[in-house]
Scaffold this motif. Structure first.
Motif, PDB file in Angstrom:
ATOM      1  N   ASN A   1     -26.160 -36.923   3.257  1.00 55.24           N
ATOM      2  CA  ASN A   1     -26.906 -36.472   2.072  1.00 55.24           C
ATOM      3  C   ASN A   1     -26.376 -35.143   1.554  1.00 55.24           C
ATOM      4  N   PHE A   2     -26.003 -34.262   2.473  1.00 58.25           N
ATOM      5  CA  PHE A   2     -25.478 -32.958   2.054  1.00 58.25           C
ATOM      6  C   PHE A   2     -24.132 -33.125   1.348  1.00 58.25           C
ATOM      7  N   ARG A   3     -23.311 -34.032   1.869  1.00 58.60           N
ATOM      8  CA  ARG A   3     -22.016 -34.282   1.233  1.00 58.60           C
ATOM      9  C   ARG A   3     -22.194 -34.839  -0.180  1.00 58.60           C
ATOM     10  N   VAL A   4     -23.133 -35.817  -0.316  1.00 61.33           N
ATOM     11  CA  VAL A   4     -23.384 -36.416  -1.629  1.00 61.33           C
ATOM     12  C   VAL A   4     -23.962 -35.376  -2.587  1.00 61.33           C
ATOM     13  N   SER A   5     -24.919 -34.574  -2.122  1.00 59.85           N
ATOM     14  CA  SER A   5     -25.534 -33.573  -3.006  1.00 59.85           C
ATOM     15  C   SER A   5     -24.536 -32.489  -3.380  1.00 59.85           C
ATOM     16  N   ASN A   6     -23.599 -32.183  -2.473  1.00 58.69           N
ATOM     17  CA  ASN A   6     -22.534 -31.239  -2.804  1.00 58.69           C
ATOM     18  C   ASN A   6     -21.688 -31.777  -3.954  1.00 58.69           C
ATOM     19  N   ASN A   7     -21.420 -33.060  -3.867  1.00 54.78           N
ATOM     20  CA  ASN A   7     -20.652 -33.703  -4.930  1.00 54.78           C
ATOM     21  C   ASN A   7     -21.425 -33.697  -6.250  1.00 54.78           C
ATOM     22  N   GLN A   8     -22.751 -33.879  -6.179  1.00 53.42           N
ATOM     23  CA  GLN A   8     -23.590 -33.841  -7.372  1.00 53.42           C
ATOM     24  C   GLN A   8     -23.564 -32.454  -8.013  1.00 53.42           C
ATOM     25  N   VAL A   9     -23.519 -31.410  -7.178  1.00 54.99           N
ATOM     26  CA  VAL A   9     -23.429 -30.044  -7.696  1.00 54.99           C
ATOM     27  C   VAL A   9     -22.105 -29.860  -8.440  1.00 54.99           C
ATOM     28  N   LYS A  10     -21.024 -30.364  -7.840  1.00 54.89           N
ATOM     29  CA  LYS A  10     -19.714 -30.252  -8.503  1.00 54.89           C
ATOM     30  C   LYS A  10     -19.714 -30.980  -9.852  1.00 54.89           C
ATOM     31  N   ILE A  11     -20.313 -32.181  -9.905  1.00 54.84           N
ATOM     32  CA  ILE A  11     -20.380 -32.944 -11.160  1.00 54.84           C
ATOM     33  C   ILE A  11     -21.203 -32.181 -12.183  1.00 54.84           C
ATOM     34  N   ALA A  12     -22.351 -31.588 -11.729  1.00 53.42           N
ATOM     35  CA  ALA A  12     -23.203 -30.826 -12.640  1.00 53.42           C
ATOM     36  C   ALA A  12     -22.478 -29.603 -13.180  1.00 53.42           C
ATOM     37  N   LYS A  13     -21.642 -28.986 -12.344  1.00 49.90           N
ATOM     38  CA  LYS A  13     -20.856 -27.836 -12.796  1.00 49.90           C
ATOM     39  C   LYS A  13     -19.842 -28.261 -13.862  1.00 49.90           C
TER      40      LYS A  13
ATOM     41  N   TRP B   1     -24.156 -20.496   1.882  1.00 54.75           N
ATOM     42  CA  TRP B   1     -24.420 -21.526   0.869  1.00 54.75           C
ATOM     43  C   TRP B   1     -24.442 -20.907  -0.520  1.00 54.75           C
ATOM     44  N   GLU B   2     -25.092 -19.747  -0.642  1.00 61.98           N
ATOM     45  CA  GLU B   2     -25.166 -19.095  -1.953  1.00 61.98           C
ATOM     46  C   GLU B   2     -23.785 -18.688  -2.469  1.00 61.98           C
ATOM     47  N   LYS B   3     -22.883 -18.370  -1.540  1.00 63.91           N
ATOM     48  CA  LYS B   3     -21.514 -18.009  -1.922  1.00 63.91           C
ATOM     49  C   LYS B   3     -20.631 -19.240  -2.116  1.00 63.91           C
ATOM     50  N   GLU B   4     -21.242 -20.441  -1.912  1.00 63.91           N
ATOM     51  CA  GLU B   4     -20.569 -21.727  -2.134  1.00 63.91           C
ATOM     52  C   GLU B   4     -19.333 -21.912  -1.255  1.00 63.91           C
ATOM     53  N   ARG B   5     -19.467 -21.472  -0.025  1.00 63.93           N
ATOM     54  CA  ARG B   5     -18.352 -21.680   0.900  1.00 63.93           C
ATOM     55  C   ARG B   5     -18.825 -22.234   2.252  1.00 63.93           C
TER      56      ARG B   5
ATOM     57  N   LYS C   1     -30.059 -29.311 -15.103  1.00 64.01           N
ATOM     58  CA  LYS C   1     -29.625 -30.305 -14.110  1.00 64.01           C
ATOM     59  C   LYS C   1     -28.776 -29.670 -13.013  1.00 64.01           C
ATOM     60  N   LEU C   2     -27.987 -28.657 -13.392  1.00 65.70           N
ATOM     61  CA  LEU C   2     -27.198 -27.950 -12.375  1.00 65.70           C
ATOM     62  C   LEU C   2     -28.108 -27.209 -11.409  1.00 65.70           C
ATOM     63  N   ARG C   3     -29.158 -26.561 -11.964  1.00 65.05           N
ATOM     64  CA  ARG C   3     -30.097 -25.848 -11.083  1.00 65.05           C
ATOM     65  C   ARG C   3     -30.805 -26.825 -10.156  1.00 65.05           C
ATOM     66  N   GLU C   4     -31.223 -27.969 -10.702  1.00 68.88           N
ATOM     67  CA  GLU C   4     -31.903 -28.979  -9.884  1.00 68.88           C
ATOM     68  C   GLU C   4     -30.971 -29.542  -8.811  1.00 68.88           C
ATOM     69  N   ALA C   5     -29.708 -29.723  -9.141  1.00 64.83           N
ATOM     70  CA  ALA C   5     -28.735 -30.219  -8.158  1.00 64.83           C
ATOM     71  C   ALA C   5     -28.546 -29.206  -7.036  1.00 64.83           C
ATOM     72  N   LYS C   6     -28.511 -27.917  -7.388  1.00 67.01           N
ATOM     73  CA  LYS C   6     -28.386 -26.869  -6.361  1.00 67.01           C
ATOM     74  C   LYS C   6     -29.628 -26.828  -5.469  1.00 67.01           C
ATOM     75  N   LEU C   7     -30.801 -26.980  -6.095  1.00 70.73           N
ATOM     76  CA  LEU C   7     -32.038 -26.977  -5.318  1.00 70.73           C
ATOM     77  C   LEU C   7     -32.080 -28.160  -4.363  1.00 70.73           C
ATOM     78  N   THR C   8     -31.679 -29.328  -4.849  1.00 70.76           N
ATOM     79  CA  THR C   8     -31.622 -30.516  -3.986  1.00 70.76           C
ATOM     80  C   THR C   8     -30.650 -30.300  -2.839  1.00 70.76           C
ATOM     81  N   ASN C   9     -29.505 -29.700  -3.155  1.00 77.77           N
ATOM     82  CA  ASN C   9     -28.508 -29.415  -2.131  1.00 77.77           C
ATOM     83  C   ASN C   9     -29.068 -28.451  -1.082  1.00 77.77           C
ATOM     84  N   LEU C  10     -29.806 -27.424  -1.522  1.00 77.56           N
ATOM     85  CA  LEU C  10     -30.410 -26.467  -0.586  1.00 77.56           C
ATOM     86  C   LEU C  10     -31.481 -27.142   0.251  1.00 77.56           C
TER      87      LEU C  10
END
Length: 465
Positions: free
Chosen positions: A396-408, A262-266, A434-443
């Motif tokens: 939820n993981f798929r949606v939060s992944n998308n939120q991380v991409k939007i935040a990036k 997850w940390e390596k984003e793959r 917001k990007l950090r919060e999106a990553k935390l939510t995703n985790l």
């Protein structure tokens, strides 16, 4: 295979620190957890209770030795005649003296004599054997109850084992979450602290209102409180985690291949298809709580049969062998004797106690039936709840992944705008936050997915691996 290689790599790098993944954590908990050790001791106790019940099939032997010394020996007083010999003169029919006889014993008096009954020194060696011949299967059913109690304790042990594994896995991943949350709050705190210094400079030059400065200061203080709370939560959870693993004095590092991916984003989560109806059937068959209630019903049924047979007679044999001295009142020597008895015992419950016990057990059986049906429905609801949570976690993981991409993307746009002077420093910092919060939510959602998988296994009664 990749997870094993990563685990070995960390073990080499941190050779002086114990490196633990969640499988190792579960293994250490099984080995060292005091709750599990206590449960295992209780299981051993039930095993020996069963052996104790098995001993009722065999004769009960008792060996005793007694010694008694009497201050006075009972005696019987009697008179003993005294005999003396005298010759007698002999006459014929005409009265003429014809001779003298030989000396003939005659009683001349009596002598008082005491006859003892027993001895001052008395010894007794006794062997007793008691053997039930027929008890209308009371002993057999008693052994069956002890055996069922052992089975119940085995299920309780497995339930404790599964619960401890689930708790260890839950704590293991929540420690990762708290660590990431602490890092995020710390970064946000440092960022806002820098922003507060910039605001103070602007305020001193009259370029910022005091209200804006106070708001920034208030948010910073709130972040500081949150950071302290997160650090405390992490410390407390870490202490409990160490207690479960029995590693209070050992330094160790937590690693996990999924978190690293997850940390390596793959990381890609693949949904495992599960059928709810099949899971409900498995839960009804495998849940330890229902198994324990089923075994408890069998115990009560056997208790009812024992109680009914209490109205019937029991046949018991008894054998005694005595080896004693004196053997009898007049034989001061070692000698043995034995006796055998066959007894038919018919208990009479004049106060109706046996009948009331029987009725009480019958109501107890109905009570267990109600508890069984109630727990079965609760377990079904639990399985449904965890199952839908399991399915939702993927979405939820798929949606939060998308939120991380939007935040990036937003951060990328903010970086470019900041370079061009179109975006303020505060707006840029907010976008980064917001990007950090999106990553935390995703985790958090990822960890919920991992834990929910284990909870689903637990809910249907499978072993948590």
């Amino acid at each position: 295979m990749k997870g094993i290689l990563i685990f070995l790599l960390f073990s080499i790098i941190y050779s002086e620190t114990l490196v633990i993944n969640y499988q190792k954590a579960c293994s250490l908990a099984v080995e060292n957890c005091l709750l599990l050790k206590a449960s295992n001791e209780k299981l051993r106790q039930k095993y020996f209770d069963k052996l104790s019940s098995l001993a009722n099939f065999f004769p009960q032997a008792n060996l005793s030795f007694g010694y008694a010394r009497l201050s006075e020996v009972p005696y019987f007083v009697s008179g003993k005649p005294i005999f003396e010999k005298y010759p007698f003169r002999v006459y014929d029919i005409f009265g003429n003296f014809i001779g003298i006889t030989e000396s003939i014993p005659i009683i001349t008096g009596y002598q008082i004599e005491s006859i003892p009954f027993g001895s001052k020194e008395n010894y007794l060696l006794r062997i007793t054997l008691n053997q039930p011949i027929f008890t209308f299967f009371k002993i057999l059913r008693g052994y069956k109850i002890a055996q069922l109690n052992e089975f119940i304790e085995k299920e309780s042990y497995l339930l404790t084992l599964n619960t401890i594994k689930k708790q260890v896995i839950n704590m293991f991943y929540n420690l990762f979450l708290l660590k990431k949350q602490r890092e995020l709050l710390k970064a946000s705190y440092e960022q806002l602290k820098r922003h507060l210094n910039a605001c103070s400079t602007l305020y001193r030059h009259g370029l910022l209102k005091k209200l804006d400065l106070l708001k920034t200061q208030s948010v910073l203080e709130g972040l500081e409180v949150n950071l302290v709370q997160i650090v405390q939560q992490e410390s407390l959870l870490f202490d409990i985690f160490k207690l479960f693993l029995g590693l209070e004095e050992v330094e160790f590092l937590l690693v996990d291949s999924i978190i690293q991916e997850w940390e390596k984003e793959r990381l890609i989560l693949e949904k495992e298809e599960k059928n709810l109806d099949s899971l409900l059937l498995i839960a009804e068959k495998e849940r330890k709580e229902l198994k324990i209630l089923t075994l408890t019903k069998e115990i009560i049924k056997n208790s009812i049969k024992i109680q009914r047979s209490s109205f019937l007679p029991n046949i018991v044999s008894s054998y005694n062998y005595d080896y004693k001295k004196p053997y009898s009142y007049f034989e001061d020597k070692w000698k043995g004797s034995w006796n055998f008895a066959l007894v038919v015992n018919l208990p009479l419950s004049l106060g109706g106690g046996d009948y009331t016990k029987l009725k009480s057990l019958q109501h107890k059986l109905k009570e267990i039936d109600f508890y069984y049906n109630w727990n079965k429905e609760l377990i079904k609801n639990e399985v449904r709840q965890v199952y839908f949570k399991y399915l939702t976690s993927y979405e939820n993981f798929r949606v939060s992944n998308n939120q991380v991409k939007i935040a990036k993307e937003a951060l990328k746009e903010a970086e470019e705008g900041f370079k061009m002077g179109k975006v303020s420093n505060l707006e840029y910092l907010d976008t980064e936050l917001k990007l950090r919060e999106a990553k935390l939510t995703n985790l958090r959602i990822l960890i919920d997915n991992i834990i929910t998988k284990k909870e689903l296994d637990y809910a249907v009664g499978k072993e948590v691996n």
